[in-house]
Scaffold this active site. Structure first.
Site, PDB file in Angstrom:
ATOM      1  N   HIS A 157      12.159  36.876  99.429  1.00  0.00           N
ATOM      2  CA  HIS A 157      11.203  36.677 100.346  1.00  0.00           C
ATOM      3  C   HIS A 157      11.112  37.745 100.762  1.00  0.00           C
ATOM      4  O   HIS A 157      12.184  39.326 101.271  1.00  0.00           O
ATOM      5  CB  HIS A 157      12.394  35.251 100.704  1.00  0.00           C
ATOM      6  N   ASP A 198      20.729  35.125  99.898  1.00  0.00           N
ATOM      7  CA  ASP A 198      20.264  34.112 100.577  1.00  0.00           C
ATOM      8  C   ASP A 198      19.580  33.040  99.711  1.00  0.00           C
ATOM      9  O   ASP A 198      19.315  32.667  99.325  1.00  0.00           O
ATOM     10  CB  ASP A 198      18.635  34.820 100.362  1.00  0.00           C
ATOM     11  N   GLN A 240      17.264  28.012 100.021  1.00  0.00           N
ATOM     12  CA  GLN A 240      16.270  27.571  99.087  1.00  0.00           C
ATOM     13  C   GLN A 240      17.486  26.967  98.840  1.00  0.00           C
ATOM     14  O   GLN A 240      16.691  25.957  97.368  1.00  0.00           O
ATOM     15  CB  GLN A 240      14.386  27.476  98.733  1.00  0.00           C
ATOM     16  N   LYS A 272      15.360  24.273 107.580  1.00  0.00           N
ATOM     17  CA  LYS A 272      14.662  23.513 105.622  1.00  0.00           C
ATOM     18  C   LYS A 272      15.227  22.493 105.466  1.00  0.00           C
ATOM     19  O   LYS A 272      15.744  22.596 104.177  1.00  0.00           O
ATOM     20  CB  LYS A 272      14.907  24.940 105.398  1.00  0.00           C
ATOM     21  N   CYS A 298       4.980  34.908 101.969  1.00  0.00           N
ATOM     22  CA  CYS A 298       5.847  35.594 101.980  1.00  0.00           C
ATOM     23  C   CYS A 298       6.496  36.576 101.434  1.00  0.00           C
ATOM     24  O   CYS A 298       8.309  36.651 101.245  1.00  0.00           O
ATOM     25  CB  CYS A 298       7.085  35.277 103.358  1.00  0.00           C
TER      26      CYS A 298
HETATM   27  N1  PLP Z   1      14.574  32.886 102.434  1.00  0.00           N
HETATM   28  C1  PLP Z   1      13.657  32.713 101.607  1.00  0.00           C
HETATM   29  C2  PLP Z   1      14.372  32.213 100.171  1.00  0.00           C
HETATM   30  C3  PLP Z   1      12.729  32.284 102.229  1.00  0.00           C
HETATM   31  O1  PLP Z   1      12.372  30.540 101.492  1.00  0.00           O
HETATM   32  C4  PLP Z   1      13.066  31.580 103.639  1.00  0.00           C
HETATM   33  C5  PLP Z   1      11.954  31.321 104.362  1.00  0.00           C
HETATM   34  O2  PLP Z   1      10.619  30.738 103.855  1.00  0.00           O
HETATM   35  C6  PLP Z   1      13.095  32.599 104.710  1.00  0.00           C
HETATM   36  C7  PLP Z   1      14.087  33.263 103.704  1.00  0.00           C
HETATM   37  C8  PLP Z   1      13.569  32.796 105.735  1.00  0.00           C
HETATM   38  O3  PLP Z   1      13.867  31.893 106.449  1.00  0.00           O
HETATM   39  P1  PLP Z   1      13.579  32.093 108.183  1.00  0.00           P
HETATM   40  O4  PLP Z   1      11.692  31.791 107.783  1.00  0.00           O
HETATM   41  O5  PLP Z   1      13.558  30.645 108.948  1.00  0.00           O
HETATM   42  O6  PLP Z   1      13.730  32.996 108.314  1.00  0.00           O
END
Ligand code: PLP
Length: 419
Positions: free
Chosen positions: A131, A208, A211, A234, A373
């Site tokens: 992401h 990260d 998910q 999430k 993203c």
């Molecule tokens: N990393 C992953 C794998 C994500 O799916 C997301 C959000 O969709 C993020 C990071 C970013 O999360 P946030 O917007 O809550 O910072």
């Protein structure tokens, strides 16, 4: 998921109807088919009630008031930290730093850890699946320091190509930053192997977990990861609060990210000394109600059972693959259902994914369409966007049936429009 991270001890089938009763948003007839939990989940009553209790009965700032409701607010805020530590099995509560979200957690590490550990010629290994949150902060760090980003690529099946890993790792590698689960393809990465290989090469590892933590057991001690980041919104929690977990020695040696109130021990005109972790990284008044709500969310998903949530999502994703692959002209991206979490990305020939999402919305079905993203991954897949349905503990097989039927209707509508 590796067997090591998959606990089965709390498995019992989910009572999905009872769970749905906790979410007022599903009380309409026909109910909303909410298939966008990978972006942000819905919020159950106990989470809203925990935040309401703060606002209605003890709203006040924390860590500074010498009066009853401020002490209560402090206690509830710190209790929430304990619940988050418990959720990921952090050895100490102080290793839980509250941030705004995954993005801020990763930026904190890139800025703070990066400023003392990364310099010209060093390498940071990422993957094709990241992401933007786990990519742009490292680009910015590389631009500041002269470090190089290297990428572990994916196979045609959307799995990480492990044959490349040993070649990518060297004494120059200082960090491997990798997503646990792809938000686009749903791929569950075997991060234990990545962590072990990175450590053998002397590199640190940031996971990260945006998910993964909401969807199955993640145990930071078992994984032995150095940093782990996730977001409250999430995992049935509120927006505006997230978590950074770090190994204590790393957090202790890192300089602060933001300066201001709450993160200091003493301040003089020209110099300050800083508080211990986690306060050192929590400058200013935090998102108090949100942290308390996140604690309630951790309780909620723990009580539902993370193994049960995972098994339920496996059933949904398998069913979704079985049904959707019947649609003429559909391309489903990513690996087989058993290698992924509850995320299914697809395109249908001749229909832009934005049109798919727009038409589904008229059927009260919410899915996401776009680049998610993850523009480098879109490029790799040779698409500009995909449609994506994602599942959580409140989704049902009927939601999948409605998705399938509405997609058939969308296709028929687009064919009619083109005639
Ligand atoms: N990393 C992953 C794998 C994500 O799916 C997301 C959000 O969709 C993020 C990071 C970013 O999360 P946030 O917007 O809550 O910072």
């Amino acid at each position: 998921m590796t067997q090591k991270t998959m606990h089965t001890s709390d498995f019992r089938p989910l009572d999905v109807q009872a769970i749905r009763g906790d979410f007022p948003i599903f009380s309409d007839t026909p109910p909303l088919a909410f298939l966008d939990s990978a972006a942000s989940t819905q919020t159950p009553r106990p989470v809203v009630e925990a935040m309401d209790a703060y606002y209605d009965t003890y709203r006040s700032n924390i860590h500074r008031g010498i009066y009853r409701i401020s002490e209560e607010a402090t206690e509830q805020h710190e209790n929430a930290r304990k619940k988050l530590a418990h959720l990921i099995n952090a050895p100490r509560t102080s290793q839980i730093v509250f941030t705004r979200n995954t993005t801020e957690s990763i930026n904190l590490v890139a800025y703070s850890w990066g400023s003392i550990n990364i310099s010209q010629g060093d390498e940071i290994v990422l993957t094709d699946l990241e992401h933007h949150s786990n990519l742009v902060p490292w680009q910015m760090l590389a631009q500041r320091t002269g470090a190089t980003l290297r990428y572990l690529e994916i196979t045609d099946q959307g799995l990480l190509d492990f044959t490349q890993l040993q070649d990518l790792l060297s004494e120059k590698t200082k960090l491997v930053a990798i997503t646990h689960v792809s938000n686009v393809l749903g791929t569950i990465n075997p991060i234990q192997s990545v962590i072990d290989a990175a450590h053998a090469a002397g590199a640190k590892v940031l996971i990260d977990a945006a998910q993964s933590v909401p969807h199955f057991h993640v145990d930071v001690q078992q994984l032995d990861c150095d940093f782990l980041a996730f977001s409250g919104h999430k995992m049935c929690g509120p927006t505006g609060v997230g978590v950074l977990y770090g190994k204590l020695d790393l957090l202790e040696e890192m300089p602060p990210f933001l300066g201001g109130g709450s993160m200091i021990r003493s301040v003089e005109r020209d110099i300050s000394t800083y508080a211990d972790v986690p306060a050192k990284f929590e400058a200013g008044t935090p998102s108090i109600a949100e942290a308390i709500g996140l604690g309630a969310a951790a309780d909620y998903i723990t009580q539902a059972g993370l193994a049960s949530i995972h098994v339920h999502e496996q059933e949904l994703i398998k069913y979704a693959h079985d049904r959707l692959q019947d649609i003429e002209g559909i391309t489903i991206y990513g690996p087989a259902p058993h290698q992924k979490a509850g995320v299914i990305s697809f395109n249908i020939d001749g229909i832009h994914p934005h049109d798919v999402a727009g038409i589904l919305d008229t059927h009260n079905i919410a899915i996401r369409a776009g680049h998610h993203c993850a523009q480098p991954l879109m490029k790799k897949l040779d698409v500009i966007a995909t449609a994506r349905a994602s599942f959580y503990l409140y989704n049902t097989l009927e939601d999948v049936d409605r998705l399938y039927e509405a997609l058939q209707k969308a296709q028929a509508l687009m064919i009619r429009r083109k005639q």
